[in-house]
Design an enzyme around this catalytic site. Structure first.
Site, mmCIF file in Angstrom:
data_model
loop_
_atom_site.group_PDB
_atom_site.id
_atom_site.type_symbol
_atom_site.label_atom_id
_atom_site.label_comp_id
_atom_site.label_asym_id
_atom_site.label_seq_id
_atom_site.Cartn_x
_atom_site.Cartn_y
_atom_site.Cartn_z
ATOM 1 N N SER A 65 0.793 -1.233 0.000
ATOM 2 C CA SER A 65 0.000 0.000 0.000
ATOM 3 C C SER A 65 0.824 1.281 0.000
ATOM 4 O O SER A 65 0.263 2.378 -0.112
ATOM 5 C CB SER A 65 -0.955 0.014 1.193
ATOM 6 N N LYS A 68 0.213 3.901 -2.626
ATOM 7 C CA LYS A 68 -0.731 5.020 -2.519
ATOM 8 C C LYS A 68 -0.033 6.359 -2.318
ATOM 9 O O LYS A 68 -0.679 7.412 -2.397
ATOM 10 C CB LYS A 68 -1.733 4.755 -1.403
ATOM 11 N N SER A 125 -5.878 3.798 4.526
ATOM 12 C CA SER A 125 -5.305 3.016 3.428
ATOM 13 C C SER A 125 -6.386 2.358 2.567
ATOM 14 O O SER A 125 -6.259 1.215 2.133
ATOM 15 C CB SER A 125 -4.354 1.937 3.971
#
Length: 389
Positions: A65, A68, A125
């Protein structure tokens, strides 16, 4: 007066206790292994980009993640350019709502503002919010991924390739600790981002029966003073990852860890890296982000000049207690600048030298838009009848 096409160089010497900067590395001087249980890691000072610690930082690994960070960077760029606004509504597609993993449980057709979606991404997230924003900006996730890879190339990142906006496991999706640090450095140019990434807890859908509690996946935001971002990551392949940033006094640093065996080890190693940076080094600011450093001539524009401003905070770095003198700062403005000019376009370069060596180099950008002038204005100007600048 020189023609528009000429470079304008402005140099002056300053005498102060400020030092080492852009592109320099202290990593080889560090005798301590700050991240022994990570697959790769890097520690940099944000303003100068100076590398303070390095462990396999160019190795291609799954970023999970932390992907991102690039997603948030493109969101912030769109807001800065005015193609997206904080209060603009974003509608959730069935595809966005179908994302697994971390999510804020968006339903097909549900609408949230850009600000609310960014909260979901930065704090929780949220994969569904990341895809919804990608579709809002680019029309589809695939088109947004193209933008992500184009931005990575523009930043000079050689070990990064994206296949999605979320970091969910997929073949040929990778980055490196160094590249992630450079993405974080770029994201932090947008100072409002830490309002989101530095929030430990918040709520979405308030005043409804579907109130949703957001808790930051980056626990250092709460437990390490000065940490205000940026992004965690975990998949079975990637293990435990974190790109963290912290600010103390005038110094902001970025620490990246890939492949730690647990959240406890990941957070401990990042904390150790931050402790090392703040105990050994000092940052000395020269200019704030957005500070005007001059005017650049523009041909065939509604205005004859555009203001050149710093694109990021400009500083130099020293070891604590170290003093350095005789820095030379130079501003080089772009030649043959023609309208239209858009806010944020590169219009020049600022360099700082010490002993003939460039230690800081950063772009100067347009403060405002300059539209192309109409033929009648150009006609009058050519005859000296139009004097307004």
């Amino acid at each position: 007066m020189k023609k528009i096409g000429s470079f304008i160089l402005c140099s002056f010497i300053i005498f102060s206790s400020i030092g080492i900067g852009n592109g320099h590395s202290y990593a080889a001087e560090s005798k301590t292994d700050l991240a022994p249980e990570a697959k790769s890691a890097i520690l940099i000072e944000r303003d100068t980009g100076t590398i303070l610690y390095d462990k396999n930082s160019h190795e291609k690994l799954a970023p999970a993640s932390m992907t991102k960070i690039m997603t948030m960077l493109l969101i912030m760029k769109a807001i800065d350019k005015g193609t997206l606004s904080w209060n603009e509504k974003v509608r959730t597609s069935e595809y966005a709502a179908s994302m697994g993993g971390s999510q804020i449980f968006l339903e097909p057709g549900e609408e949230m503002t850009v600000e609310q979606m960014l909260k979901g991404i930065a704090i929780g997230s949220a994969n569904d919010a990341a895809v919804a924003m990608a579709e809002k900006i680019a029309g589809s996730e695939d088109a947004f991924v193209e933008m992500m890879n184009k931005e990575a190339k523009a930043l000079g990142l050689k070990n990064t390739h994206f296949q999605n906006t979320t970091g969910l496991p997929v073949k040929d999706h990778y980055s490196s600790a160094y590249d992630m640090a450079m993405m974080a450095k770029e994201l932090l140019k947008y100072e409002k981002i830490t309002k989101f990434t530095g929030t430990y807890e918040d709520y979405l859908r308030e005043n409804t029966d579907k109130k949703f509690w957001l808790v930051n996946t980056n626990k250092l935001v709460k437990f390490y003073p000065g940490v205000d971002g940026l992004k965690t990551g975990f998949t079975n392949e990637a293990k435990f990852c974190l790109t963290a940033t912290a600010k103390k006094d005038n110094m902001r640093v970025i620490a990246v860890v890939f492949g730690a065996p647990s959240t406890k080890v990941r957070n401990a190693q990042v904390s150790k890296m931050l402790d090392f940076a703040f105990s050994q080094y000092a940052t000395h600011p020269l200019y704030k982000s957005g500070q005007t450093l001059g005017k650049v001539k523009v041909s065939k524009g509604e205005e004859k000049f555009v203001h050149a401003v710093t694109s990021e905070p400009i500083s130099v770095l020293t070891k604590k207690g170290e003093k350095m003198d005789n820095l030379v700062k130079e501003k080089a403005f772009k030649k043959n600048l023609k309208a239209p000019i858009h806010k944020g376009d590169i219009v020049g370069t600022l360099t700082v030298q010490k002993g003939g060596k460039v230690i800081v180099k950063s772009n100067l950008v347009a403060k405002e838009n300059v539209k192309s002038a109409g033929w009648w204005k150009l006609f009058k100007r050519s005859f000296g009848l139009f004097t307004k600048s």
